[in-house]
Write an enzyme that holds these catalytic residues in place. Structure first.
Site, PDB file in Angstrom:
ATOM      1  N   LYS A  54       0.628  -0.877  -0.277  1.00  0.00           N
ATOM      2  CA  LYS A  54      -0.533  -0.424  -0.038  1.00  0.00           C
ATOM      3  C   LYS A  54       0.852   1.236   0.090  1.00  0.00           C
ATOM      4  O   LYS A  54       0.420   2.250  -0.719  1.00  0.00           O
ATOM      5  CB  LYS A  54      -1.336  -0.075   1.233  1.00  0.00           C
ATOM      6  CG  LYS A  54      -2.089  -1.550   1.329  1.00  0.00           C
ATOM      7  CD  LYS A  54      -3.272  -0.923   2.057  1.00  0.00           C
ATOM      8  CE  LYS A  54      -2.300  -0.530   3.953  1.00  0.00           C
ATOM      9  NZ  LYS A  54      -1.193  -1.637   4.276  1.00  0.00           N
ATOM     10  N   ARG A 130     -11.430   0.019   9.221  1.00  0.00           N
ATOM     11  CA  ARG A 130     -10.928  -1.462   9.022  1.00  0.00           C
ATOM     12  C   ARG A 130     -12.158  -2.291  10.240  1.00  0.00           C
ATOM     13  O   ARG A 130     -12.538  -3.508   9.878  1.00  0.00           O
ATOM     14  CB  ARG A 130      -9.945  -1.593  10.196  1.00  0.00           C
ATOM     15  CG  ARG A 130      -8.765  -0.905  10.191  1.00  0.00           C
ATOM     16  CD  ARG A 130      -7.808  -0.323  10.687  1.00  0.00           C
ATOM     17  NE  ARG A 130      -6.412   0.295  10.361  1.00  0.00           N
ATOM     18  CZ  ARG A 130      -5.022   0.339  10.886  1.00  0.00           C
ATOM     19  NH1 ARG A 130      -5.070  -0.463  11.640  1.00  0.00           N
ATOM     20  NH2 ARG A 130      -4.249   0.895   9.930  1.00  0.00           N
ATOM     21  N   ARG A 169      12.842  -5.869   6.099  1.00  0.00           N
ATOM     22  CA  ARG A 169      12.293  -4.428   5.650  1.00  0.00           C
ATOM     23  C   ARG A 169      13.327  -3.482   5.740  1.00  0.00           C
ATOM     24  O   ARG A 169      13.231  -3.778   7.526  1.00  0.00           O
ATOM     25  CB  ARG A 169      10.968  -4.377   5.516  1.00  0.00           C
ATOM     26  CG  ARG A 169      10.387  -3.125   4.969  1.00  0.00           C
ATOM     27  CD  ARG A 169       9.167  -2.693   5.674  1.00  0.00           C
ATOM     28  NE  ARG A 169       8.162  -2.925   6.372  1.00  0.00           N
ATOM     29  CZ  ARG A 169       7.268  -3.295   6.995  1.00  0.00           C
ATOM     30  NH1 ARG A 169       5.803  -2.236   5.119  1.00  0.00           N
ATOM     31  NH2 ARG A 169       6.025  -3.132   7.829  1.00  0.00           N
ATOM     32  N   ARG A 202      12.151  -1.799  12.292  1.00  0.00           N
ATOM     33  CA  ARG A 202      11.579  -2.273  13.318  1.00  0.00           C
ATOM     34  C   ARG A 202      11.254  -2.946  13.855  1.00  0.00           C
ATOM     35  O   ARG A 202      11.084  -4.088  14.180  1.00  0.00           O
ATOM     36  CB  ARG A 202      10.029  -1.683  12.047  1.00  0.00           C
ATOM     37  CG  ARG A 202       9.213  -0.621  12.144  1.00  0.00           C
ATOM     38  CD  ARG A 202       8.273  -0.392  11.494  1.00  0.00           C
ATOM     39  NE  ARG A 202       7.437  -0.628  12.302  1.00  0.00           N
ATOM     40  CZ  ARG A 202       5.792  -0.494  11.434  1.00  0.00           C
ATOM     41  NH1 ARG A 202       5.793   0.707  10.485  1.00  0.00           N
ATOM     42  NH2 ARG A 202       4.558  -1.389  12.280  1.00  0.00           N
ATOM     43  N   ARG A 213      -0.116  -9.607  13.897  1.00  0.00           N
ATOM     44  CA  ARG A 213      -0.712  -8.259  13.129  1.00  0.00           C
ATOM     45  C   ARG A 213      -1.688  -9.085  11.515  1.00  0.00           C
ATOM     46  O   ARG A 213      -3.197  -8.814  12.097  1.00  0.00           O
ATOM     47  CB  ARG A 213       0.096  -8.177  12.930  1.00  0.00           C
ATOM     48  CG  ARG A 213       1.038  -7.000  13.817  1.00  0.00           C
ATOM     49  CD  ARG A 213       1.748  -6.241  13.297  1.00  0.00           C
ATOM     50  NE  ARG A 213       1.702  -5.288  12.532  1.00  0.00           N
ATOM     51  CZ  ARG A 213       3.046  -4.735  11.360  1.00  0.00           C
ATOM     52  NH1 ARG A 213       3.980  -4.403  11.801  1.00  0.00           N
ATOM     53  NH2 ARG A 213       2.608  -3.706  11.259  1.00  0.00           N
TER      54      ARG A 213
END
Length: 262
Positions: A54, A130, A169, A202, A213
């Site tokens: 996204k 959401r 990432r 992160r 998640r």
């Protein structure tokens, strides 16, 4: 031909050429402007789990279709930083350890649509809604403005591929630029290509946290996807492909939507 006559003749030729150049420049500007301004407004939602792309695709939609990119997490932080009335309300709720209400989130989006000039041609909404109540409140707010969604695009990708993508990432904190240890490494390990500043990973980009998640995402998003499917707005795209292929497929969705509306 006398020199003075020849000079006048050449001057008239130059003037004609300048007029012609000016006309062609104006025509080129008009074509460029037409290619950057949609024939109609684009109002779309981008749905997808963390790491589906996204953050890569939304800015491209913004730039190609001259719309604003509304990432609700960023909006929330911006309102709190600017200490707007909505921001103060949100901060008070968050400081109490509670979730920001749907009304506040929808009003933040409404505020952008009313006051952000970049939203005049429409928007791409990222990270909201959401839940079904959020989707219903968004529909009501748009309806009150005499507007409605054109499409809801879901970036579909297997969980295992997502986990491998995200655990590699790397992020530049200052700009939000992202890299990947395997798929898109920086030129110098752990260093931002543009600024030379260090990259970070992160703390929640690990397998256990991501699995949790993703479970939450599927549980939350399933009903929202069904809600938009029932409205005939949902389009699913294979996000396991390269970003450029995903982008071309996104463009087709929006162009087809534009053709249907015109």
């Amino acid at each position: 031909m006398a020199p003075s006559d020849e000079l006048e003749y050449l001057k008239s030729l130059v003037a004609q050429l300048n007029d012609k150049i000016h006309a062609l420049e104006e025509k080129a500007k008009a074509v460029a402007s037409a290619s950057k301004t949609p024939a109609q407004q684009l109002r779309t939602i981008l749905i997808g789990p963390p790491g589906a792309g996204k953050g890569t695709q939304a800015p491209r939609i913004r730039d190609e279709f001259c719309v604003c990119h509304l990432a609700t997490g960023d909006l929330l932080r911006e309102q709190i930083t600017k200490q707007t009335e909505l921001g103060k309300m949100a901060k008070k709720i968050m400081d109490a350890g509670e979730l920001v209400s749907d009304e506040i989130m929808v009003n933040m989006i409404k505020d952008q649509l009313e006051n952000n000039k970049a939203c005049k041609n429409g928007f791409v909404l990222d990270g909201f809604p959401r839940t079904i109540p959020q989707a219903e409140k968004l529909d009501a707010m748009l309806g009150n403005r005499g507007e409605k969604l054109d499409s809801v695009v879901e970036l579909v990708i297997p969980d295992q591929l997502l986990i491998s993508r995200i655990t590699g990432r790397l992020i530049h904190p200052g700009s939000g630029r992202t890299y990947h240890k395997e798929f898109q490494p920086p030129r110098k390990p752990m260093t931002d290509d543009v600024t030379g500043e260090p990259l970070i990973q992160r703390s929640d980009d690990n397998v256990a946290t991501l699995t949790k998640r993703l479970t939450t995402y599927h549980k939350q998003t399933g009903p929202v996807v069904d809600y938009y499917k029932n409205k005939g707005l949902w389009v699913g795209l294979d996000a396991a492909q390269s970003p450029n292929v995903v982008w071309e497929n996104l463009r087709k969705v929006f162009q087809q939507g534009s053709a249907k509306s015109s």
